[in-house]
Design an enzyme around this catalytic site. Structure first.
Site, PDB file in Angstrom:
ATOM      1  N   ASN A 200       0.808  -1.224   0.000  1.00 56.13           N
ATOM      2  CA  ASN A 200       0.000   0.000   0.000  1.00 56.13           C
ATOM      3  C   ASN A 200       0.844   1.279   0.000  1.00 56.13           C
ATOM      4  O   ASN A 200       0.305   2.369   0.040  1.00 56.13           O
ATOM      5  CB  ASN A 200      -0.981  -0.002   1.181  1.00 56.13           C
ATOM      6  CG  ASN A 200      -0.277  -0.073   2.518  1.00 56.13           C
ATOM      7  OD1 ASN A 200       0.930  -0.289   2.580  1.00 56.13           O
ATOM      8  ND2 ASN A 200      -1.023   0.093   3.588  1.00 56.13           N
ATOM      9  N   PRO A 371      -4.504   9.668   3.602  1.00 58.58           N
ATOM     10  CA  PRO A 371      -4.446   9.282   2.195  1.00 58.58           C
ATOM     11  C   PRO A 371      -5.657   8.432   1.807  1.00 58.58           C
ATOM     12  O   PRO A 371      -6.121   7.623   2.609  1.00 58.58           O
ATOM     13  CB  PRO A 371      -3.160   8.445   2.117  1.00 58.58           C
ATOM     14  CG  PRO A 371      -2.922   7.942   3.491  1.00 58.58           C
ATOM     15  CD  PRO A 371      -3.547   8.930   4.440  1.00 58.58           C
ATOM     16  N   MET A 374      -5.716   4.164  -3.815  1.00 60.68           N
ATOM     17  CA  MET A 374      -5.270   4.597  -5.144  1.00 60.68           C
ATOM     18  C   MET A 374      -6.459   5.126  -5.959  1.00 60.68           C
ATOM     19  O   MET A 374      -7.451   4.422  -6.119  1.00 60.68           O
ATOM     20  CB  MET A 374      -4.641   3.390  -5.837  1.00 60.68           C
ATOM     21  CG  MET A 374      -3.997   3.695  -7.147  1.00 60.68           C
ATOM     22  SD  MET A 374      -3.068   2.256  -7.700  1.00 60.68           S
ATOM     23  CE  MET A 374      -4.377   1.031  -7.870  1.00 60.68           C
ATOM     24  N   HIS A 397      -6.685   7.123  10.000  1.00 59.01           N
ATOM     25  CA  HIS A 397      -5.425   7.221   9.242  1.00 59.01           C
ATOM     26  C   HIS A 397      -5.576   6.989   7.749  1.00 59.01           C
ATOM     27  O   HIS A 397      -4.683   7.288   6.981  1.00 59.01           O
ATOM     28  CB  HIS A 397      -4.393   6.254   9.794  1.00 59.01           C
ATOM     29  CG  HIS A 397      -4.454   4.868   9.212  1.00 59.01           C
ATOM     30  ND1 HIS A 397      -5.576   4.082   9.283  1.00 59.01           N
ATOM     31  CD2 HIS A 397      -3.530   4.143   8.536  1.00 59.01           C
ATOM     32  CE1 HIS A 397      -5.329   2.941   8.694  1.00 59.01           C
ATOM     33  NE2 HIS A 397      -4.118   2.933   8.226  1.00 59.01           N
ATOM     34  N   LYS A 473       3.306   3.227  -7.472  1.00 59.18           N
ATOM     35  CA  LYS A 473       3.171   2.178  -6.454  1.00 59.18           C
ATOM     36  C   LYS A 473       4.402   1.294  -6.499  1.00 59.18           C
ATOM     37  O   LYS A 473       4.981   1.081  -7.558  1.00 59.18           O
ATOM     38  CB  LYS A 473       1.950   1.296  -6.758  1.00 59.18           C
ATOM     39  CG  LYS A 473       0.629   1.995  -6.749  1.00 59.18           C
ATOM     40  CD  LYS A 473       0.164   2.368  -5.371  1.00 59.18           C
ATOM     41  CE  LYS A 473      -0.330   1.186  -4.577  1.00 59.18           C
ATOM     42  NZ  LYS A 473      -0.980   1.624  -3.317  1.00 59.18           N
TER      43      LYS A 473
END
Lengths: 474, 141
Positions: A200, A371, A374, A397, A473
């Site tokens: 990740n 975050p 993706m 988070h 990534k």
């Protein structure tokens, strides 16, 4: 046994849910997210409530899902005098965290060169499984990294003094003891400093799309249309090995101190014991390694921006840890107390006027960086008084998985994921297509849903929303 | 008949069970299950051998330390293994595992698909049922 609704978006796991609970569990989640809540994750939240010295509640954030020992999204504050510390409350990827950078270059000017930028980032910053760094260090130098964290990087030409000011802990936990770091951890750490890793972890170019709090965004230096860079990585093999080494020590400690636990992965030791002291020292060393890692990557990111766009002025908004245990002071039952706060997939969310956040942000509260998965939105939030009162100054988070990696790979094909992202204007670049399938946006809960819960409860408040444009990534 | 190992679904991590008629077979199959995730076992040639010895108080920790040591040899020494000769002896202090590992150094031709961060103790067990040894392991990936 059922969960008890306390109020909108707050649920209690009652004492008795699992044997030996010392406090209730408290889960921040919405009715919508409850539908995907795994019973095993609730069990893990209840298991954490059995730890000696746990204060108030065993807390879980809306992205909560099954981890090992602690659920991911778990927070526990343990009494700093007679509580315990548990490596399971930090996890293997010690100080896995996020750093947000911002540049004045508007996304509209950058778009033409985005392909080139992503290609160059991919080439410059080593990523992928077991990727080897570009740095050549010896064990003595690595010890300095463990001791000094991001400062080591800055002293060696990777960044500026200003950078340190905008990191949680200024990028260095002072209690690190590098002499206790095992040879194995040093060996794994030597080759991986300055690498992104896999899974990740990512590097993302995005754009501030929406502002929710004008004052806070101004103070954080965020304006609509600005380009952002997000770096998500941690302490790599060094941290993984440090945790592995310590779990064995802690299994003996549990026996030695006669602690009863429902899960071996929750192994813990009383604060002040030899085992607890040693773990805290090497955990801090791993955390420092992670800050140095993000600092080195920041420097290379600046070099790439300079080369492609002729501008290396990337300012750090903030750098936060998502997996960590820290000694902090909190008010519990009206009294100031020393608390060892475990955040396992959770972010510190200190409010305004706190002396542990940069002076520049003290009128607002610390930036909290969330975050998205993706291809989905990321958020910047701010810490609040409510978080100080309820969650030991902590919040969510990230998005949290809903599909296992193998299910995601069965369901999605990497090339299709890439194509779909492209149709949405997002360039994705990875070492392999299978990583793109594993990390497909729909394998995760929506970051919007997670953030809405913490915002509505008030344990952090939305400041800005970031739309992704390009992602690398590992 | 039984498979040597099976992979189970786990939201954030990788979980597997390994089996064996003997404890030694069960531990060897657990090692194979782990390396097979990194590189398919049939892509690991036998070009080197190495001895390792592990001691632990109980079988759960013996398994944890065994797999953690193998994972270290992959990351720290760049080695992959596909065959394992094992003997496990019980004495007054617990268990001792003596092993010869067969495999090769990591090469550019090995395509590595997954980053296993660590072996966890979560839901880990070793047990014997109907003369079959079974172990279960969750890997943090």
């Amino acid at each position: 046994m059922n969960l008890i609704k306390i109020t909108d978006n707050i649920w209690e796991v009652p004492i008795g849910y699992t044997e030996g609970m010392r406090v209730p569990g408290r889960i921040y989640t919405s009715e919508k997210l409850m539908k995907n809540l795994e019973p095993d994750a609730i069990k893990q939240n209840a298991n954490v409530a059995t730890l000696p010295g746990i204060l108030k509640y065993s807390i879980a954030m809306p992205e909560m899902h099954v981890g090992y020992g602690f659920p991911i999204g778990g927070v526990a504050g343990l009494d700093g005098n007679d509580g315990v510390i548990s490596p399971g409350g930090v996890g293997f990827d010690i100080n896995c965290g996020v750093r947000l950078l911002v540049t004045k270059i508007p996304m509209k000017d950058l778009l033409l060169k985005l392909d080139q930028l992503i290609e160059d980032i991919f080439k410059t910053i080593p990523s992928g499984v077991g990727s080897k760094g570009r740095l050549k260090l010896d064990a003595n130098e690595l010890k300095k990294v463990f001791e000094e964290g991001a400062r080591w990087a800055v002293s060696n030409g990777y960044g500026t003094e200003r950078d340190l000011n905008f990191c949680e802990e200024n990028g260095c936990m002072k209690d690190a003891t590098s002499d206790k770091v095992s040879k194995k951890a040093i060996s794994r750490g030597l080759s991986q400093l300055g690498t992104l890793g896999s899974g990740n972890h990512f590097l993302e170019i995005g754009c501030v799309e929406e502002i929710f709090d004008t004052d806070a965004s101004k103070v954080f230096g965020l304006e609509r249309g600005m380009t952002t860079i997000m770096i998500h990585t941690g302490s790599r093999g060094a941290g993984h090995q440090i945790c592995t080494d310590q779990l064995e020590v802690f299994a003996s400690a549990v026996k030695k101190y006669g602690i009863k636990l429902p899960d071996k992965q929750l192994a813990c030791a009383p604060l002040g014991s030899k085992e607890a002291e040693e773990y805290y020292g090497v955990m801090c060393a791993a955390a420092n390694y992670a800050w140095a890692n993000r600092q080195i990557i920041t420097h290379w990111m600046r070099e790439v921006f300079d080369k492609i766009l002729g501008d290396n002025d990337l300012k750090i908004v903030y750098d936060v840890a998502h997996n960590i245990a820290k000694i902090e002071e909190h008010i519990v039952d009206g009294k100031k107390k020393r608390v060892i706060v475990h955040r396992k997939g959770a972010t510190r969310a200190f409010s305004k006027d706190n002396e542990h956040i940069p002076i520049e942000y003290r009128s607002i509260g610390q930036p909290v960086l969330i975050p998205g998965s993706m291809g989905t939105y990321s958020y910047v939030l701010k810490g609040t008084d409510r978080a100080m009162e309820e969650t030991f100054g902590s919040t969510c988070h990230g998005s949290g998985r809903v599909l296992s990696r193998s299910s995601a790979k069965r369901k999605y094909r990497g090339e299709n994921v890439k194509k779909e992202l492209k149709e949405h204007g997002i360039i994705a670049k990875a070492v392999s297509d299978s990583v793109l399938a594993e990390e497909a946006p729909l394998a995760y809960k929506l970051s919007d849903d997670i953030v809405d819960v913490v915002d509505s409860v008030g344990i952090s408040k939305k400041v800005a929303k970031i739309r992704p444009y390009g992602v690398v990534k590992g | 008949m039984y498979d040597n190992y099976i992979y189970l679904d786990h939201t954030a991590d990788v979980k597997f069970k390994a089996y064996g008629k003997t404890l030694e077979d069960c531990f060897a199959n657990a090692a194979k299950a782990m390396f097979n995730l990194i590189v398919p076992l049939n892509k690991i040639n036998i070009e080197l051998r190495q001895n390792i010895k592990i001691k632990a108080e109980n079988l759960d920790f013996l398994l944890y330390k065994w797999l953690s040591e193998l994972l270290y040899l992959f990351y720290g020494e760049n080695k992959l293994f596909s065959e394992f000769e094992i003997s496990i002896i019980r004495d007054k202090d617990g268990y001792t595992l003596d092993s010869i590992l067969y495999g090769e150094s990591v090469k550019d031709t090995h395509y590595i698909d997954i980053e296993i961060k660590a072996v966890t103790l979560h839901d880990l067990y070793v047990k014997r049922d109907n003369n079959i040894y079974t172990c279960q392991v969750v890997l943090d990936v």
